[in-house]
Design an enzyme around this catalytic site. Structure first.
Site, PDB file in Angstrom:
ATOM      1  CG  ASN A   1     -25.252  -9.445  11.563  1.00 51.87           C
ATOM      2  OD1 ASN A   1     -24.508  -8.960  12.409  1.00 51.87           O
ATOM      3  ND2 ASN A   1     -25.213  -9.066  10.299  1.00 51.87           N
TER       4      ASN A   1
ATOM      5  CD  GLU B   1     -25.749  14.525  -1.309  1.00 55.27           C
ATOM      6  OE1 GLU B   1     -25.889  14.237  -0.105  1.00 55.27           O
ATOM      7  OE2 GLU B   1     -25.216  15.581  -1.693  1.00 55.27           O
TER       8      GLU B   1
ATOM      9  CG  ASP C   1     -31.500  -5.443  11.219  1.00 59.47           C
ATOM     10  OD1 ASP C   1     -31.309  -5.878  12.383  1.00 59.47           O
ATOM     11  OD2 ASP C   1     -30.599  -4.966  10.516  1.00 59.47           O
TER      12      ASP C   1
ATOM     13  CD  GLU D   1     -28.502  -2.142   5.825  1.00 56.92           C
ATOM     14  OE1 GLU D   1     -27.691  -2.320   4.894  1.00 56.92           O
ATOM     15  OE2 GLU D   1     -28.205  -2.248   7.026  1.00 56.92           O
TER      16      GLU D   1
END
Length: 540
Positions: A475, A284, A402, A248
């Site tokens: 998490n 973007e 992940d 991420e």
């Protein structure tokens, strides 16, 4: 005020209060079962309790035993004090205390996290406890008719006023003290014969996803990127990791923040954004997140890298498997393979190669079949990568990611056992046989005739049964707490020396931390770290 026998019965579900009530638009009239009906075995199930317009001044302690209640109506009484034990009704969704004589409300009201509607109007409340800001699921807070400051009353009546007021209260709430350091768990001592190195795996939570909508229980400071960036960098540098695998990481932040900052600490890095970045305008594209691998330049150099795009692989392998398009292709997860050359001949490595893998698998629990397919494609691409660098299947390899999969999931079973049944329940009956046969060659058949999908590597988790007991979650959110992130390594050429333990649960409970991020933990994930040692330093 002493409660009537009828009211005492209404406070005890085992005395047979029926869930049937007459509603004339103003109140609920509960029908109470007689002792004879109770003795005859009649049962009841009710979740709402109406005690309005009774002239009540005090509340019976028996009320706090009704943990099943989801709605409690105490309006239009003469209640002057709300006991802190109200928080024991932890399933309440609606609480009406309007038109009473309350001068304040207990801070424990902020622990009733399921509340969605709270009516405190027309009381004598002058100050709201900051703890009410923790009621992140509250959609309606009614305060009219209280001697609060004009600013607070005005804010509460604005569009989205409840959310604005809760945010103000939450941001004013005092931050908890720093948590204790996470323990380092030694698995075995170093041999002293071969090279050792540390690996960190960390989903840092992209700025685009760190929103008040998704993490309503977080104060503004905990969601501020500038604050989180400092904490994330602190986690990385404190770990003293030689290899850092991040998920991420936004494209712009990799090139303009993480890479420059980590270069000053002698790291080199590579990055792969999610596949949708290929179709977006440049502005973007900067905000699309992906996976990054950093490594210490004094220990390693990059020989070769490969980016894995699961969406594109799904398209390329969709023949004979329509679900590849319908389910897998729509998920733009990715992975990275890096082949590193080891720079420490003093350890007898003879410039051995080391494979580092990093991936971020689909998050949705309803798509466990997609998670499995992505992992099968991942290991198939790793297989091809090892052949490209002319390596063998026992080449030292570290798998980070992940995986959005718990240790007992089919995904981790596939990675650790090198195979998974084609009939595994987590495929949900979807048929991927055309693709899987093409990707893996012929399926393996066992003595019962069951077919399996396979990969050719022998992997082991860095967190074994002993250390896993000290790591209950990677998490930590309000809705889910568990292990989703993993570091694995090749069995024959690496071994685990130690791992980073979990966070201090007593601290989390004491400070009523209901989820991350917070002012001390900058992501909803926690970093995991392992120290590894080469056991066969001559592996190619």
């Amino acid at each position: 005020m002493r409660m009537t026998q009828e009211l005492m019965y209404s406070l005890d579900p085992y005395n047979g209060v029926c869930d049937k009530f007459q509603d004339n638009g103003k109140r609920r009239m509960y029908i109470i079962l007689s002792p004879e009906e109770v003795a005859a075995g009649k049962t009841t199930c009710w979740t709402e309790l109406d005690i309005q317009n009774r002239g009540i001044k005090n509340l019976s302690p028996q009320l706090w035993n009704l943990h099943h209640l989801t709605a409690l109506y105490l309006n239009n009484n003469k209640i002057g004090r709300l006991p802190p034990e109200i928080c024991q009704l932890h399933n309440l969704i609606r609480l009406d205390l309007s038109n009473n004589h309350l001068k304040n409300v207990p801070v424990e009201l902020g622990d009733m996290l399921k509340l969605q509607n709270l009516n405190l109007s027309h009381n004598c409340i002058k100050v709201l406890p900051y703890e009410l800001g923790r009621l992140f699921q509250l959609s309606k807070l009614e305060l009219t008719g209280n001697p609060l400051t004009p600013e607070l009353l005005q804010m509460s009546m604005e569009v989205n006023g409840t959310q604005k007021l809760l945010q103000l209260l939450l941001d004013t709430l005092e931050d908890p003290d720093s948590p204790p350091e996470r323990p380092w768990l030694t698995v075995r001592e170093k041999s002293g014969k071969h090279m050792t190195f540390k690996v960190l795996c960390y989903n840092i939570l992209s700025e685009q996803l760190a929103t008040r909508t998704k993490y309503g229980y977080c104060p503004s400071a905990a969601l501020s990127w500038e604050k989180r960036k400092e904490l994330i960098m602190g986690e990385i540098l404190r770990s003293n990791a030689d290899i850092v695998a991040l998920q991420e990481v936004e494209t712009d932040k990799f090139y303009n923040q993480f890479r420059p900052m980590l270069e000053t600490h002698e790291y080199e890095g590579t990055f792969c954004p999610k596949s949708r970045s290929k179709t977006l305008p440049e502005e973007e594209r900067k905000r699309v997140d992906g996976c990054a691998i950093f490594f210490k330049k004094n220990k390693f150099s990059l020989l070769k890298e490969k980016y894995i795009d699961y969406s594109m692989l799904a398209i390329a392998n969709s023949e004979g498997a329509d679900d590849m398009i319908n389910r897998v292709q729509t998920k733009d997860n990715i992975g990275i393979c890096c082949c590193l050359e080891i720079k420490e001949p003093s350890h007898g490595t003879r410039h051995s190669k080391l494979i580092i893998l990093n991936t971020h698998i689909n998050w949705d629990p309803e798509y466990s079949d997609v998670k499995l397919i992505q992992n099968i494609m991942f290991m198939n691409e790793v297989d091809a990568f090892v052949k490209e660098i002319k390596g063998s299947y026992n080449i030292p390899m570290v798998v980070c990611g992940d995986f959005n999969s718990t240790p007992d999931s089919a995904v981790i079973e596939f990675l650790l056992k090198s195979q998974i049944s084609t009939e595994h329940s987590e495929f949900h009956g979807f048929k991927y046989h055309g693709f899987l046969k093409k990707a893996n060659g012929e399926c393996l058949g066992n003595k019962n005739g069951t077919k399996h999908f396979k990969h050719n590597f022998k992997l082991k988790s860095c967190y074994g049964e002993d250390t896993l007991a000290h790591l209950k979650y990677t998490n930590y959110t309000y809705d889910f707490k568990g292990i989703l992130d993993h570091i694995l390594h090749s069995k024959d050429s690496l071994r685990t020396l130690g791992v980073l333990g979990g966070i201090n649960e007593a601290w989390m409970v004491k400070n009523k931390v209901i989820g991350c991020p917070n002012v001390h933990y900058p992501s909803d994930h926690l970093p995991i770290v392992a120290e590894l040692e080469l056991t066969n330093s001559n592996s190619r």
